[in-house]
Design an enzyme around this catalytic site. Structure first.
Site, mmCIF file in Angstrom:
data_model
loop_
_atom_site.group_PDB
_atom_site.id
_atom_site.type_symbol
_atom_site.label_atom_id
_atom_site.label_comp_id
_atom_site.label_asym_id
_atom_site.label_seq_id
_atom_site.Cartn_x
_atom_site.Cartn_y
_atom_site.Cartn_z
ATOM 1 C CG ASN A 7 -1.941 1.061 1.215
ATOM 2 O OD1 ASN A 7 -1.910 1.957 0.374
ATOM 3 N ND2 ASN A 7 -2.867 0.995 2.146
ATOM 4 N NE ARG A 87 -5.855 1.544 -1.119
ATOM 5 C CZ ARG A 87 -5.865 2.697 -0.496
ATOM 6 N NH1 ARG A 87 -4.812 3.087 0.175
ATOM 7 N NH2 ARG A 87 -6.940 3.461 -0.510
ATOM 8 C CG HIS A 176 -12.921 4.438 1.142
ATOM 9 N ND1 HIS A 176 -13.683 5.473 1.628
ATOM 10 C CD2 HIS A 176 -11.630 4.764 1.410
ATOM 11 C CE1 HIS A 176 -12.882 6.383 2.160
ATOM 12 N NE2 HIS A 176 -11.637 5.982 2.039
ATOM 13 N N GLY A 208 -9.455 9.428 8.521
ATOM 14 C CA GLY A 208 -9.105 10.346 7.423
ATOM 15 C C GLY A 208 -10.271 10.467 6.470
ATOM 16 N NE ARG A 238 -9.920 13.635 0.498
ATOM 17 C CZ ARG A 238 -9.764 12.347 0.785
ATOM 18 N NH1 ARG A 238 -10.747 11.656 1.312
ATOM 19 N NH2 ARG A 238 -8.637 11.739 0.508
ATOM 20 N NE ARG A 282 -10.314 8.589 16.684
ATOM 21 C CZ ARG A 282 -9.315 7.768 16.378
ATOM 22 N NH1 ARG A 282 -9.304 6.517 16.837
ATOM 23 N NH2 ARG A 282 -8.313 8.176 15.618
ATOM 24 C CD GLU A 360 -12.734 -1.387 12.071
ATOM 25 O OE1 GLU A 360 -11.820 -1.522 12.911
ATOM 26 O OE2 GLU A 360 -12.541 -1.456 10.845
ATOM 27 C CD GLU A 411 -8.572 -0.201 2.857
ATOM 28 O OE1 GLU A 411 -8.933 0.426 1.847
ATOM 29 O OE2 GLU A 411 -8.049 0.337 3.851
#
Lengths: 437, 409, 365
Positions: A7, A87, A176, A208, A238, A282, A360, A411
Site C-alpha cells: 500500500n 493497491r 474505498h 481520514g 476534506r 474523536r 469500528e 484492506e
C-alpha cells in the site's frame, strides 16, 4: 501461496505478507520517509513473530524501499514471496476489474497517473520496479475504484455536457472499494447468505477519509465519493459536498491558483477546517456533547441548556457545529442509500455495516447515525452498540429487520484474497465472500 | 449576466456610435482639446457617472465607486488627434463624422475617439445593468497624448488622482487594437544632435557628415516587419555670439531592451565618429524638448520620447481579460501594437514604466488607418468594445455572480 | 384589496392582478421598451400596468404591490412591508445575490413612484429557510473562507414549500391528527427543490449557497463533485466565469438529453436521449427524499408543488412504491397530494395575512 501486499503512500510504503488461502499474517510493516532525505533517517519498521524491529536504510525511492523489504523478508526472516498485490487508488474507466500485471497494461496504467496525482504515480512506479526486479513474480493490481465499476449510469452520471463526461472522463468513480467489498463479503458470511444475495449499506468511516456505499446483490450501486475522493461526507480535512459556486468563488479569490484551492478543500477543510484545531472527529466528540442530535426537534430551552453543558465541558460552538455537521451528513446519506438499495432490490436492505476507525470504535457515532432510522427497519441496541465484546458484532436489536454490523476492515487481506483468486485461477479458489473481480 | 449586458448594449451601442461621431466632428489637436472635453464631460454627467470633473491639465475624469473596497481600474483614452495632413488625400471632409457602410469616418475615429466613446459607455453599461462593484472604475479622457508624449496622463497620475485619493491598480487603454488584447509596443524618441564650434566651416562640414551618415543608416534600418526605424532631418544652422551651431533632428524607434540613456550615448558616439576629421567641433545629443501649454493655460515641458513597454502576456490582468472575453463570447486574440509609423505610441509606456501600473490595450480602432488619411472605425466594433470592456471590468472588480446565472432561477 | 403581484424576468415584467380574492388576469408579460435607463424602463412599463389594473378594477387604484424576491438571506424571515430600513437591509444583501437584489431595489423605487399610495410588500423565496438548523445549513469548508463568503445553505422555493407544508398540516388536522406532520415537500420548478419539513420547520433542503446546488435543473448541473470545477478550469484553461457558464447554462437535464428541455418534456418522452435524463432526475429525487426521511426520522406525506406539479402523477406513485420497499413490513409508502395553488395565489394569501396583521384592509374584506 505467500502474497505480499503493498500500500504505497507518497513517502511511505506499507506492506503485509499473508499466507493464502489461510489468511495467516506472516509479517508486516512500513517503510517511512521514502524519497529525498529528511531531518530523520528513513527506516523500515518490520513486524514478525510478535515483535517489531527497526531497520535504518537509505531509500531514495519506492523501488529501493521495495528491495529492502524483500531483503528483510528473504534474508532476515527466511520467508518466500510468491505473489505481489498492489493497491491502486484509481483505475479510471480503463481498469474496471483487478488485473494481473503483464506487458499489455502499461500504457493504460500510465494514463491513470493524473486521476489520483498524489497516490497513483508512486504506486505505478513501484509496480514497474517490482516487475523489473522480479519479472517472474506474478503481481496483481487491486483498484479502489474497481468495486464501483458496477454503479449504474443513472447514479454515476453527472448532469454535465456530453463532452465533459466523455472527453474528460468525468463520472462518479467511487473509492474505498476494496474495503467496502471486503466488509460486504464478511457481512454476507455473518448473515449466512451468499454475497450475490446481499443488499446493504456499507459505512467506511475512517479517521481520514470516509464514504458510504450502496450495495445491491453484492454489487456496488453508489458511493458517496464521486469523481474524486472530495465529494460526499465531511471528512477529517476534506469538505465533502459543497456548492460549486463556492468553489468558483474561491478560484476567483485565489486569482486562479488551482493548487491553493485544492489544498483548501482537501487539506484544510472538513473536521480540521470547521473545528479550527483538530482533524480527528474523536477529539471533537470528547469536547462536545452529542446529546439530542436527531432526537427530534429541540425546544429553545433544551438547546440553551445543552449549550451551557457544552461550554462547561470545554466545548466551543465550532466544536459542536463540527460534530453536528459530520454526523448529520452521514445520517442523511444513510437514509438516501437505504432508500436506493430498497428501490433497486425491491425490499429493505439486509444490513448497515460500520467499518474502519470511527465506524469500528466509536459507538456514539453509530448510535447517533442510526437513531431515528426505525422507519427503515433499523433499530440499534444501545447496550450492544456501546460495548460490542469483540468484532465482528451485530449491534442491532433482535427485532430489527435491518442488522447493524460492526466489522473490522482489512484492506490488505482483501487485496491478498483478490490477488490469490486471480493468480490461482480458480483452483483452490477463495470462497465467493473473498470477492472475485 | 452576459445576456443582460448584451441586451442593454443594444440601446447604448447606438448611442455610443452617435456620440463618437460628434467627437470626430470636433477637431482636437494635441493640447487644444477643450471643446471635445466639454462634450465628454457633459456625456459622463448625463450617463450618471459620479465625481465628474476636469483637472488643471484639461483631462476629464468620471468615476463609478464600488459598494465595497477593492482594486481601482482605469479606462483611459486620449481626446487629441494628430493633424489632418493634406486634405487632398481624404475622400471626404475629415471632420464629417459620418457613418457609411458600417464605418465611422474621420480624423480620430480610430485613434482614439471610437475607443473613447466605447469606454465611456462601458461604464454606463455596468451601471445600467445594476451590477455591483467591489472596487472602483475611473474613466479618464486625457490630453496631449499624440503630440505631447502623454503629458495629460502624467498630470493625471502625478497630481489629479492622488489628490482625489485614488491609486490605480490596472489600466485598460482604448487605443486601436481591433479588439485584440495588446500588451505592449516599441517606443520612439526624438533626438537633437547639436554640433558646435568656433570655426563655422568645421561645424558645417561636421553637421553635413553626421546628417549624411544618419540618412544612410536610416535607409538601411528597417526592422523585420519593414517598419522604419530611424529618420533624420537636414541640419538647421545658427550663429549666436560668434559661435556656429547646427542641430540635426532625429527620430528613432526604441525597442524593449533599450534604455534612453544608452541610446543617447550610442547616437553621440556614432555622431562623433561621423564628424571625425571635420575639424574642431563639439557633439552633444539630447532628447528633444518643447515648451507647451495645456488648453487650460497650465504650462509644461514635453519630452519627445515614448518608451517601449510590455507586460507579461500571462499577467493576471491579461489572464482575466482573456477569460472574461471568452466567457462573454468575444473573440480572444493577443498581440502587440505594430506602430507602423514612427512617432506612434500609447500611454501604456507612461503607466507601466513610470507608475508601475499593469496596462493593456483593448479598443475598436485599427492601426492601419490611424494617423493616415481616410481614418475610420468599424461601428460594430465600437459596440462590441463597450460590451467587452464591461465584461473585462466586471471580471476585475465586479462582485461575482457565480451560481446565480442559470435560466432556471 | 387590489393587489398587483410583480415578477421581473431577464428583460420584462410579469404581473398578475387580484381584486379581493379574485384573480383578474393571467400572468401577463409587459415587454419593456428599449429605453436605456433601467428606471425609465420600469416606469414606462409600470404606468401601463397601472392603467391595465385600474381598468380591471373599475377605476380603483392598486392598493398593494407584491414583489417576489429570490433572496432575503437570514435577515428577512417572512413577507415584509417596504420601509427605508428594509431597503437599507436589502442593500446589505447585494453581495450575496448581486444579479437580483439591485434589480429588485430599482423596481421598488419605480413602484414607489407609480404606485405612490400603495403598500409595497416583498415576498422572499428564502425566508422559509432562515432558521434551517446549523447542522443542515453549514458546509465543511475551512472556517475563515466560509465566514468571508457568508457561506450557508438556503432553499430557493420557500414560497411553495411553506404553502405546501401549511396545506399538509391542515389536511392532517382535518383527518383528526394532532401530531406534527413530517413532510417531504417537492417543488417541481425548472430547478426542482426538495425540503424535509417537520410541521413548518425545515430540517433539510437540497438548495445550497446558491440555486446551483441540489437536484439538476433544466440547464443547471445541480450537485457535482466540487473538484470538477477545478478539473474543468485546469484542463480547459478557463477562468471561473467560463466554468460558471458551462455549469449553469449548458448542463442539467438539457445536457443529458442533448438539447434544451423542460421537466415535462423529460418525463413525457420515451426517446432514448430522454431516458438518461429521466433516470438521473428520478434517482436524484429519490435519494434526496431518502435523505429527507432520515432527517425527519419518518415521513407522513409528500406534497408536490410548482409549475410542473402535474408530474406528481408519475413521481408520486414512483416514490410511494420505492418507499414501500424501503420501509418493508408490507407498509405502504407515504401518501402524496398536489398543492394546486399557483405562486401568485400563495403570494396573495401571504400578503393578505401580512396586511391583516399590520391593520391594513384585508384582501377580500
Amino acid at each position: 501461496m505467500n502474497v505480499l501486499v503493498f500500500n504505497c503512500g507518497s513517502s511511505s510504503l506499507k506492506y503485509k505478507l499473508l499466507s493464502m488461502p489461510s489468511c495467516l499474517e506472516l509479517a508486516g510493516g512500513e517503510a517511512q520517509r521514502v524519497g529525498p532525505p529528511t531531518a530523520k533517517p528513513s527506516c523500515i519498521f518490520h513486524r514478525a513473530d510478535g515483535g517489531e524491529k527497526e531497520y535504518q536504510v537509505a531509500m531514495p525511492d519506492h523501488a529501493k524501499a521495495f528491495e529492502e523489504v524483500m531483503k528483510i523478508l528473504k534474508d532476515e526472516q527466511g520467508v518466500e514471496v510468491h505473489a505481489i498485490g498492489h493497491r491502486l487508488v484509481h483505475g479510471g474507466t480503463k481498469f474496471k476489474h483487478h488485473t494481473l500485471v503483464d506487458e499489455s497494461i502499461w500504457e493504460d496504467l500510465d494514463s491513470t497517473r493524473e486521476l489520483a496525482p498524489l497516490h497513483n504515480p508512486p504506486a505505478i512506479d513501484l509496480v514497474r520496479a517490482c516487475q523489473e526486479r522480479y519479472p517472474d513474480l506474478p503481481a496483481v493490481l487491486v483498484f479502489d475504484t474497481a468495486f464501483h465499476s458496477t454503479i449504474p449510469d443513472y447514479a454515476g452520471t453527472y448532469a454535465l455536457p456530453s463532452w465533459v463526461r466523455e472527453d474528460m472522463g468525468i463520472r462518479k468513480y467511487g473509492f474505498h472499494g476494496t474495503s467496502h467489498n471486503y466488509v460486504a463479503a464478511e457481512a454476507a458470511k455473518m448473515l449466512g447468505k451468499p454475497m450475490e444475495d446481499l443488499n446493504a449499506v456499507s459505512c467506511h468511516l475512517g479517521s481520514g477519509g470516509a464514504s458510504l456505499c450502496a450495495i445491491v446483490k453484492g454489487k456496488s450501486v453508489d458511493n458517496t465519493m464521486g469523481y474524486s475522493p472530495l465529494q460526499g461526507l465531511m471528512m477529517s480535512t476534506r469538505c465533502g459536498d459543497l456548492d460549486s459556486a463556492a468553489v468558483m468563488r474561491l478560484l476567483y479569490q485565489h486569482a486562479g491558483d488551482h493548487q491553493a484551492v485544492e489544498d483548501l478543500l482537501n487539506k484544510k477543510s472538513g473536521v480540521l477546517g470547521m473545528s479550527g484545531s483538530t482533524a480527528d472527529i474523536r477529539d471533537v466528540m470528547e469536547k462536545s456533547s452529542a446529546v439530542g442530535i436527531s432526537e427530534g426537534v429541540k425546544s429553545e430551552r433544551d438547546e440553551k441548556s445543552e449549550r451551557d453543558e457544552q461550554r462547561e465541558g470545554g466545548a466551543t460552538p465550532e466544536m459542536a457545529a463540527t460534530l453536528d455537521v459530520y454526523l448529520w451528513r452521514i445520517k442523511k446519506y444513510l437514509g438516501a442509500y437505504l432508500t436506493a438499495v430498497a428501490a433497486a432490490a425491491g425490499k429493505p436492505a439486509d444490513a448497515v455495516i460500520f467499518t474502519d476507525t470511527i465506524g469500528e470504535t466509536v459507538g456514539l457515532a453509530r448510535r447517533v447515525i442510526c437513531t431515528g432510522m426505525e422507519v427503515f427497519g433499523l433499530k440499534i441496541d444501545p447496550k450492544r452498540n456501546m460495548n460490542p465484546e469483540k468484532l465482528p458484532a451485530d449491534v442491532a436489536e433482535d427485532d430489527s429487520r435491518v442488522r447493524a454490523l460492526v466489522i473490522q476492515t482489512n484492506e490488505e487481506l482483501a487485496i491478498a484474497r483478490q490477488t490469490y483468486a486471480i493468480i490461482s485461477g480458480g483452483r483452490d479458489k477463495v470462497s465467493a465472500s473473498g470477492g472475485a473481480a | 449576466m452576459y445576456d443582460i449586458l448584451q441586451r442593454k448594449n443594444k440601446v447604448l451601442g447606438d448611442q455610443a456610435v452617435d456620440f463618437a461621431g460628434k467627437l470626430v466632428q470636433q477637431s482636437s489637436m494635441s493640447l487644444g482639446e477643450e471643446k471635445v472635453a466639454d462634450l465628454v464631460q457633459a456625456k459622463m454627467e448625463e450617463l450618471g457617472y459620479e465625481n465628474v470633473f476636469r483637472d488643471e491639465f484639461g483631462n476629464v475624469v468620471g468615476m463609478i465607486i464600488g459598494r465595497e473596497d477593492g482594486p481601482t481600474v482605469l479606462l483611459n483614452c486620449h481626446m487629441d488627434t494628430v493633424p489632418v495632413g493634406s486634405e487632398d488625400a481624404w475622400d471626404d471632409n475629415p471632420f464629417s463624422g459620418k457613418v457609411e457602410a458600417g464605418e465611422l469616418f474621420g480624423r480620430g475615429a480610430s485613434d482614439c475617439k471610437g475607443g473613447l466613446a466605447a469606454q465611456i459607455y462601458a461604464g454606463a453599461l455596468l451601471k445600467r445593468c445594476l451590477l455591483p462593484l467591489k472596487g472602483n472604475l475611473i474613466v479618464a479622457a486625457t490630453v496631449g497624448e499624440e503630440q505631447g508624449s502623454s503629458v495629460g496622463v502624467r498630470g493625471l497620475m502625478d497630481k489629479t488622482l492622488p489628490e482625489a485619493g485614488f491609486e490605480i491598480d490596472y489600466a485598460i487603454l482604448g487605443e486601436p487594437t481591433e479588439l485584440g488584447i495588446y500588451y505592449g509596443h516599441d517606443g520612439w524618441m526624438e533626438l537633437e544632435v547639436k554640433v558646435e564650434g568656433e570655426n563655422m566651416f568645421d561645424v558645417d562640414d561636421a553637421a553635413k557628415a553626421i546628417f549624411s551618415d544618419f540618412k544612410f543608416r536610416a535607409s538601411q534600418k528597417h526592422d523585420a516587419a519593414g517598419r522604419e526605424d530611424l529618420d533624420a532631418a537636414p541640419p538647421r544652422f545658427e550663429l549666436v555670439d560668434g559661435v556656429r551651431s547646427a542641430t540635426i533632428g532625429m527620430t528613432r524607434r526604441l525597442n524593449e531592451a533599450e534604455e534612453v540613456i544608452d541610446v543617447l550615448n550610442q547616437v553621440e558616439h556614432d555622431a562623433s565618429m561621423a564628424a571625425n576629421g571635420a575639424g574642431q567641433v563639439a557633439v552633444k545629443v539630447q532628447v528633444r524638448q518643447e515648451k507647451r501649454q495645456f488648453y487650460t493655460g497650465t504650462q509644461t515641458i514635453v519630452q519627445r520620447v515614448t518608451n517601449a513597454w510590455a507586460i507579461d502576456p500571462y499577467h493576471y490582468l491579461m489572464e482575466r481579460t482573456r477569460q472574461s472575453l471568452a466567457a462573454a463570447g468575444c473573440e480572444v486574440r493577443t498581440g502587440k501594437w505594430q506602430l507602423g509609423r514612427l512617432g506612434m505610441g500609447t500611454a501604456g509606456s507612461v503607466l507601466t514604466k513610470e507608475y508601475s501600473i499593469p496596462a493593456i490595450g483593448y479598443g475598436p480602432g485599427n492601426e492601419e488607418s490611424s494617423h493616415g488619411a481616410n481614418e475610420y472605425v468599424v461601428v460594430e466594433k465600437v459596440k462590441e468594445a463597450i460590451y467587452g470592456t464591461a465584461a473585462i471590468v466586471h471580471s476585475m472588480i465586479g462582485i461575482p455572480v457565480f451560481g446565480w446565472t442559470s435560466d432556471d432561477i | 384589496m387590489n393587489l398587483l403581484i410583480l415578477k421581473s424576468n431577464k428583460q420584462d415584467l410579469e404581473y398578475v392582478f387580484y381584486r379581493g380574492k379574485q384573480r383578474q388576469s393571467d400572468w401577463t408579460v409587459k415587454r419593456c421598451p428599449g429605453v436605456d435607463d433601467e428606471k425609465l424602463e420600469w416606469l414606462a412599463s409600470l404606468k401601463q400596468i397601472s392603467a391595465d389594473c385600474e381598468a380591471m378594477a373599475d377605476g380603483a387604484a392598486v392598493e398593494a404591490v407584491a414583489l417576489r424576491v429570490p433572496f432575503g438571506g437570514t435577515v428577512f424571515r417572512g413577507p415584509t412591508l417596504v420601509t427605508s430600513q428594509v431597503e437599507s437591509k436589502l442593500k446589505d444583501l447585494i453581495p450575496q445575490a448581486p444579479m437580483h437584489i439591485p434589480v429588485i431595489m430599482n423596481l421598488i423605487e419605480a413602484c414607489q413612484v407609480v404606485f405612490a399610495g400603495a403598500a409595497i410588500v416583498l415576498v422572499f423565496e428564502t425566508s422559509f429557510f432562515a432558521d434551517l438548523p446549523d447542522r443542515e445549513s453549514l458546509y465543511g469548508l475551512e472556517a475563515q473562507s466560509a465566514r468571508s463568503m457568508k457561506l450557508r445553505r438556503f432553499g430557493f422555493c420557500g414560497i411553495y414549500h411553506e404553502s405546501a407544508c401549511r396545506a399538509a398540516g391542515r389536511r392532517q388536522r382535518e383527518d383528526g391528527s394532532r401530531a406534527v406532520p413530517n413532510i417531504l415537500s417537492i417543488c417541481l420548478e425548472p430547478q426542482p427543490e426538495i425540503s424535509a419539513v417537520r410541521g413548518n420547520r425545515p430540517m433539510m433542503v437540497t438548495g445550497g449557497w446558491t440555486p446551483m446546488e441540489g437536484i439538476p435543473g433544466q440547464s443547471n448541473c445541480g450537485e457535482i463533485d466540487p473538484s470538477i470545477v477545478l478539473a474543468l478550469s485546469k484542463k480547459m484553461n478557463w477562468g471561473p466565469e467560463q466554468v460558471n457558464r458551462t455549469l449553469t447554462r449548458e448542463s442539467g437535464l438539457g445536457a443529458l438529453a442533448g438539447k434544451a428541455v423542460t421537466l415535462e418534456e423529460v418525463f413525457g418522452s420515451e426517446k432514448p436521449e430522454m431516458v438518461l435524463a429521466q433516470e438521473v432526475l428520478k434517482y436524484r429525487i429519490l435519494m434526496a427524499c431518502g435523505a429527507g426521511v432520515a432527517a425527519l426520522a419518518g415521513v407522513d406525506v409528500i406534497v408536490f408543488s410548482g409549475r410542473y406539479r402535474k408530474l406528481a402523477e408519475i413521481l408520486g406513485p414512483y416514490l410511494q412504491s420505492k418507499f414501500s420497499a424501503a420501509f418493508g413490513d408490507c407498509q405502504d409508502g407515504p401518501d402524496y397530494f398536489v398543492l394546486e395553488d399557483s405562486l401568485d395565489k400563495i403570494v396573495a394569501d401571504q400578503v393578505g395575512i401580512l396586511m391583516r396583521s399590520v391593520g391594513k384592509q384585508a384582501i377580500g374584506a
